[in-house]
Every structure is written in C-alpha cells, then in structure tokens.
Motif scaffolding. Sequence first.
Motif, PDB file in Angstrom:
ATOM      1  N   ALA A 125      -3.513 -10.214  14.055  1.00  0.00           N
ATOM      2  CA  ALA A 125      -4.800  -9.952  13.421  1.00  0.00           C
ATOM      3  C   ALA A 125      -4.643  -8.712  12.549  1.00  0.00           C
ATOM      4  O   ALA A 125      -3.751  -7.880  12.777  1.00  0.00           O
ATOM      5  CB  ALA A 125      -5.891  -9.727  14.474  1.00  0.00           C
ATOM      6  N   LEU A 126      -5.496  -8.569  11.552  1.00  0.00           N
ATOM      7  CA  LEU A 126      -5.453  -7.371  10.718  1.00  0.00           C
ATOM      8  C   LEU A 126      -5.783  -6.138  11.533  1.00  0.00           C
ATOM      9  O   LEU A 126      -6.634  -6.177  12.434  1.00  0.00           O
ATOM     10  CB  LEU A 126      -6.472  -7.481   9.581  1.00  0.00           C
ATOM     11  CG  LEU A 126      -6.086  -8.298   8.354  1.00  0.00           C
ATOM     12  CD1 LEU A 126      -7.247  -8.310   7.371  1.00  0.00           C
ATOM     13  CD2 LEU A 126      -4.845  -7.732   7.686  1.00  0.00           C
ATOM     14  N   ASP A 127      -5.121  -5.043  11.216  1.00  0.00           N
ATOM     15  CA  ASP A 127      -5.441  -3.764  11.834  1.00  0.00           C
ATOM     16  C   ASP A 127      -6.896  -3.421  11.511  1.00  0.00           C
ATOM     17  O   ASP A 127      -7.323  -3.483  10.349  1.00  0.00           O
ATOM     18  CB  ASP A 127      -4.497  -2.689  11.285  1.00  0.00           C
ATOM     19  CG  ASP A 127      -4.787  -1.316  11.849  1.00  0.00           C
ATOM     20  OD1 ASP A 127      -5.198  -1.224  13.018  1.00  0.00           O
ATOM     21  OD2 ASP A 127      -4.610  -0.329  11.120  1.00  0.00           O
ATOM     22  N   ALA A 128      -7.667  -3.068  12.518  1.00  0.00           N
ATOM     23  CA  ALA A 128      -9.092  -2.843  12.333  1.00  0.00           C
ATOM     24  C   ALA A 128      -9.389  -1.597  11.511  1.00  0.00           C
ATOM     25  O   ALA A 128     -10.362  -1.560  10.758  1.00  0.00           O
ATOM     26  CB  ALA A 128      -9.785  -2.743  13.690  1.00  0.00           C
ATOM     27  N   GLU A 129      -8.563  -0.556  11.642  1.00  0.00           N
ATOM     28  CA  GLU A 129      -8.856   0.698  10.958  1.00  0.00           C
ATOM     29  C   GLU A 129      -8.265   0.760   9.555  1.00  0.00           C
ATOM     30  O   GLU A 129      -8.865   1.330   8.639  1.00  0.00           O
ATOM     31  CB  GLU A 129      -8.353   1.882  11.793  1.00  0.00           C
ATOM     32  CG  GLU A 129      -9.109   2.041  13.105  1.00  0.00           C
ATOM     33  CD  GLU A 129      -8.792   3.359  13.782  1.00  0.00           C
ATOM     34  OE1 GLU A 129      -8.221   4.251  13.131  1.00  0.00           O
ATOM     35  OE2 GLU A 129      -9.109   3.485  14.977  1.00  0.00           O
ATOM     36  N   GLN A 130      -7.085   0.220   9.365  1.00  0.00           N
ATOM     37  CA  GLN A 130      -6.464   0.196   8.042  1.00  0.00           C
ATOM     38  C   GLN A 130      -5.834  -1.178   7.844  1.00  0.00           C
ATOM     39  O   GLN A 130      -4.660  -1.383   8.109  1.00  0.00           O
ATOM     40  CB  GLN A 130      -5.408   1.308   7.900  1.00  0.00           C
ATOM     41  CG  GLN A 130      -4.872   1.430   6.477  1.00  0.00           C
ATOM     42  CD  GLN A 130      -3.805   2.503   6.355  1.00  0.00           C
ATOM     43  OE1 GLN A 130      -3.265   2.991   7.344  1.00  0.00           O
ATOM     44  NE2 GLN A 130      -3.492   2.873   5.126  1.00  0.00           N
ATOM     45  N   PRO A 131      -6.611  -2.138   7.357  1.00  0.00           N
ATOM     46  CA  PRO A 131      -6.104  -3.512   7.257  1.00  0.00           C
ATOM     47  C   PRO A 131      -4.997  -3.685   6.237  1.00  0.00           C
ATOM     48  O   PRO A 131      -4.173  -4.581   6.372  1.00  0.00           O
ATOM     49  CB  PRO A 131      -7.347  -4.313   6.861  1.00  0.00           C
ATOM     50  CG  PRO A 131      -8.267  -3.313   6.246  1.00  0.00           C
ATOM     51  CD  PRO A 131      -8.023  -2.033   6.967  1.00  0.00           C
ATOM     52  N   TYR A 132      -4.984  -2.853   5.195  1.00  0.00           N
ATOM     53  CA  TYR A 132      -3.929  -2.967   4.188  1.00  0.00           C
ATOM     54  C   TYR A 132      -3.793  -1.656   3.430  1.00  0.00           C
ATOM     55  O   TYR A 132      -4.676  -0.804   3.454  1.00  0.00           O
ATOM     56  CB  TYR A 132      -4.219  -4.111   3.200  1.00  0.00           C
ATOM     57  CG  TYR A 132      -5.476  -3.929   2.380  1.00  0.00           C
ATOM     58  CD1 TYR A 132      -5.455  -3.268   1.151  1.00  0.00           C
ATOM     59  CD2 TYR A 132      -6.696  -4.428   2.821  1.00  0.00           C
ATOM     60  CE1 TYR A 132      -6.607  -3.104   0.399  1.00  0.00           C
ATOM     61  CE2 TYR A 132      -7.854  -4.270   2.078  1.00  0.00           C
ATOM     62  CZ  TYR A 132      -7.804  -3.604   0.868  1.00  0.00           C
ATOM     63  OH  TYR A 132      -8.948  -3.439   0.130  1.00  0.00           O
ATOM     64  N   THR A 133      -2.647  -1.505   2.771  1.00  0.00           N
ATOM     65  CA  THR A 133      -2.426  -0.401   1.847  1.00  0.00           C
ATOM     66  C   THR A 133      -2.035  -1.011   0.499  1.00  0.00           C
ATOM     67  O   THR A 133      -1.705  -2.194   0.413  1.00  0.00           O
ATOM     68  CB  THR A 133      -1.318   0.554   2.324  1.00  0.00           C
ATOM     69  OG1 THR A 133      -0.073  -0.172   2.393  1.00  0.00           O
ATOM     70  CG2 THR A 133      -1.630   1.125   3.688  1.00  0.00           C
ATOM     71  N   VAL A 134      -2.085  -0.205  -0.542  1.00  0.00           N
ATOM     72  CA  VAL A 134      -1.753  -0.673  -1.883  1.00  0.00           C
ATOM     73  C   VAL A 134      -0.619   0.187  -2.431  1.00  0.00           C
ATOM     74  O   VAL A 134      -0.652   1.416  -2.335  1.00  0.00           O
ATOM     75  CB  VAL A 134      -2.974  -0.603  -2.824  1.00  0.00           C
ATOM     76  CG1 VAL A 134      -2.632  -1.174  -4.193  1.00  0.00           C
ATOM     77  CG2 VAL A 134      -4.148  -1.366  -2.217  1.00  0.00           C
ATOM     78  N   ARG A 135       0.400  -0.467  -3.001  1.00  0.00           N
ATOM     79  CA  ARG A 135       1.566   0.241  -3.519  1.00  0.00           C
ATOM     80  C   ARG A 135       1.980  -0.322  -4.869  1.00  0.00           C
ATOM     81  O   ARG A 135       1.491  -1.371  -5.284  1.00  0.00           O
ATOM     82  CB  ARG A 135       2.753   0.120  -2.536  1.00  0.00           C
ATOM     83  CG  ARG A 135       2.471   0.724  -1.174  1.00  0.00           C
ATOM     84  CD  ARG A 135       3.575   0.416  -0.173  1.00  0.00           C
ATOM     85  NE  ARG A 135       3.170   0.846   1.160  1.00  0.00           N
ATOM     86  CZ  ARG A 135       3.725   0.424   2.291  1.00  0.00           C
ATOM     87  NH1 ARG A 135       4.731  -0.447   2.244  1.00  0.00           N
ATOM     88  NH2 ARG A 135       3.302   0.842   3.457  1.00  0.00           N
ATOM     89  N   GLN A 136       2.878   0.378  -5.533  1.00  0.00           N
ATOM     90  CA  GLN A 136       3.500  -0.113  -6.769  1.00  0.00           C
ATOM     91  C   GLN A 136       4.908  -0.576  -6.434  1.00  0.00           C
ATOM     92  O   GLN A 136       5.699   0.166  -5.860  1.00  0.00           O
ATOM     93  CB  GLN A 136       3.576   1.006  -7.806  1.00  0.00           C
ATOM     94  CG  GLN A 136       2.321   1.201  -8.610  1.00  0.00           C
ATOM     95  CD  GLN A 136       2.342   0.433  -9.918  1.00  0.00           C
ATOM     96  OE1 GLN A 136       3.265   0.523 -10.708  1.00  0.00           O
ATOM     97  NE2 GLN A 136       1.298  -0.342 -10.149  1.00  0.00           N
ATOM     98  N   SER A 239      12.557   7.406   6.854  1.00  0.00           N
ATOM     99  CA  SER A 239      11.294   6.807   7.256  1.00  0.00           C
ATOM    100  C   SER A 239      11.094   5.489   6.518  1.00  0.00           C
ATOM    101  O   SER A 239      11.549   5.317   5.384  1.00  0.00           O
ATOM    102  CB  SER A 239      10.126   7.753   6.945  1.00  0.00           C
ATOM    103  OG  SER A 239       8.886   7.114   7.161  1.00  0.00           O
ATOM    104  N   ALA A 240      10.388   4.574   7.158  1.00  0.00           N
ATOM    105  CA  ALA A 240      10.060   3.305   6.500  1.00  0.00           C
ATOM    106  C   ALA A 240       8.671   3.352   5.879  1.00  0.00           C
ATOM    107  O   ALA A 240       8.282   2.447   5.156  1.00  0.00           O
ATOM    108  CB  ALA A 240      10.134   2.162   7.510  1.00  0.00           C
ATOM    109  N   SER A 241       7.917   4.406   6.178  1.00  0.00           N
ATOM    110  CA  SER A 241       6.559   4.511   5.666  1.00  0.00           C
ATOM    111  C   SER A 241       6.553   5.015   4.226  1.00  0.00           C
ATOM    112  O   SER A 241       7.478   5.698   3.789  1.00  0.00           O
ATOM    113  CB  SER A 241       5.727   5.458   6.542  1.00  0.00           C
ATOM    114  OG  SER A 241       5.637   4.969   7.864  1.00  0.00           O
ATOM    115  N   VAL A 242       5.495   4.677   3.496  1.00  0.00           N
ATOM    116  CA  VAL A 242       5.318   5.115   2.115  1.00  0.00           C
ATOM    117  C   VAL A 242       4.059   5.962   2.033  1.00  0.00           C
ATOM    118  O   VAL A 242       2.990   5.546   2.490  1.00  0.00           O
ATOM    119  CB  VAL A 242       5.206   3.912   1.158  1.00  0.00           C
ATOM    120  CG1 VAL A 242       4.951   4.379  -0.268  1.00  0.00           C
ATOM    121  CG2 VAL A 242       6.477   3.071   1.214  1.00  0.00           C
ATOM    122  N   LEU A 243       4.178   7.150   1.451  1.00  0.00           N
ATOM    123  CA  LEU A 243       3.033   8.042   1.272  1.00  0.00           C
ATOM    124  C   LEU A 243       2.480   7.870  -0.136  1.00  0.00           C
ATOM    125  O   LEU A 243       3.237   7.703  -1.087  1.00  0.00           O
ATOM    126  CB  LEU A 243       3.453   9.506   1.481  1.00  0.00           C
ATOM    127  CG  LEU A 243       4.160   9.855   2.792  1.00  0.00           C
ATOM    128  CD1 LEU A 243       4.585  11.325   2.779  1.00  0.00           C
ATOM    129  CD2 LEU A 243       3.261   9.570   3.972  1.00  0.00           C
TER     130      LEU A 243
END
Length: 325
Positions: A125-136, A239-243
């Motif tokens: 299921a989608l994460d309730a607090e942050q369902p998606y992020t937007v990147r280039q 890190s695998a995360s994108v800021l």
Amino acid sequence: MTDEPVELGRITTRAEMKRVFGGGPQGGVVPSATSPNVLIYSDPAAGEQSGYFDGWLPEDDERGPVFEYTGHGEDDQTFVGLKGTGNRAILQHVDDGRALRVFKATGKTVPGTATMYQRYIGVFALDAEQPYTVRQKPNKQGVMRRVIVFRLRPAGLYDRRPEDTIPPSDDTTATTVPADVTTSAIVEPETNKKTKSTRSAAPRTTAERREARLSDQFQTYMAGLGRPMKRFQIQVKGSASVLLTDLYDETAHVLYELKGTSTREAVRMAIGQLLDYRRHVTPPNPSLGILLPSEPDDDLKGLLDELGIMLTYWDGKAFVGAPAL
C-alpha cells in the motif's frame, strides 16, 4: 493478508498472473478490471537504462521497510489524462478498493521465448505520510524529465532479498534542477468518489499548502528580478536516498529553506536542513536563507542573525528582507 492466491517468491509470468488476477499483458502498472488489484511490474534492466533503481531502501524507518517504485512515462510523469492512467491507479488504489501487487523481473526468459520470468514480492500500500516523491531523471534518450517515485509499504508478508535493495551511491553529487520539480507542481486528480477520499496518501496540511503558495509567490517575485529559481537534487555517497532542497538563487548563490509556519520548531528544522544541504552544494559555501509566511518572534530573528542566516518573510503585502526590485 490471508488466503493469498500466489505464494511469496513464486517465479511466474505475466500471462499466468493475468489468469489469476486479470489485467493486461503489458505495461509496468496494470490495473485489473476483473479483480481488486493493481499489478506492478519492476524490471531492473529497463529502469537502470534510465538511471533509476526500483527496490527496497537499505534502511527501515520507524514504520518499517519502504519499496521505491518509479512511475510510468518517458516524458514528465503525471497523474492526469491517458498518460497518467497507471500512476493514477497507484495513487488512488485505496479509493478504488485495490491492492498493489508487486513483481520483479528475474532477468531470465522462458526457454524459446522472449517472455520474462517474474518473481512475486507481495502486497503493498502507499505510505500514508509520504506516498511519493518527485525527482529529475533522464529517460532512455537522455532527456531530463520529472519522475514520480512511489513509496510502497508492505501490507502483509513479503519476499525481501539482498539483490532487491537499491544500491548506495558511489559519490556525492548535487545537481541543479528546475524549481517546479516538487510535489506542489504535480497535479493530483480529484477523488473518484463523492465521499471523502480514503486513499493512503495523507491530505496536505495547512502548513504544507501555505509553503507551496509561499514558494510560488517568491518564485514569481524573483522572476521579476530576472533571477529564476532552481533547486538542488543531492545524492549522498553511501546512501540510496535522494535529497531535494527548497529554492536556490543561482545568481546570488543563496540556498533558501521554506516553511509553512514561523514557529520555533519550523525555524530550527530549517536551520538543520540548510546546514546539512550546504555541505554538498556545488559551488561550495552558499549563503543561507530562510523564507517564512510571517514574521517570527524577536528571539528567533536574533538566532538567525547570530548564525548568519538571512531571513525573508511575507508581511501580507511584500517580502521583507528579499532582494529589491
């Protein structure tokens, strides 16, 4: 979930899953018209050609693991119209009463055919607090475009293997991207029900809406000065995360953090974010600024002055502390 029609980790094919769940034979996101499911197919080989990786984030947060899945579309990705059909099906899966079932291509084909084997990972299921992020990210032709990266949470048992983890970055990179690469620039469809939406995505708070308006106002103001704003997309080594930072004035080399309230908590968070981002920005050592929707109290103004952080706020008529026209 109980009474699963497919066991976790099962090696299968799209055709077989079509017989079980319905849906179509092609596409990364396949909504079914005959069962309450959206089938999501992740193909690492195809994704890596466009510079992104679907998979588990290496570290769980306080709510457990997250599986990132990049949405559909070779151009700027969207939720609306025909091009946004698949992304919209994921976004509204709770409203539609559908489960998200995730499969990953194994890289092997059925002997004598071009049919790719798929491994069943589980129900999400989608994460309730942050369902998606937007990147280039670039598409297959190398053209930069806006992508929607969904944050999926397991909704039951799941098949998690080391090879499904998004690899950490080898280097730290900070790339300027258009300022409209932000969730506030993504048009979300209205709920398809007359009743209140129950989808997993939490509605934006008043502070978030105020921050989005503040960003739009400030960008318009700065454009009038001939200084279009940008943002930094930062990939940190290891890190695998994108800021994704808030606004950046490339002309004056000023990095701004925006907040939807002028409270002490918001200002302190902005300070921490700016100090973190500044270490990775190129050219180095940008000036720092905080943009608020109203004037903060004198003690907070003193704190920012001591730290050498510029303060800009909206007084209802103009931006106080902003560059002059």
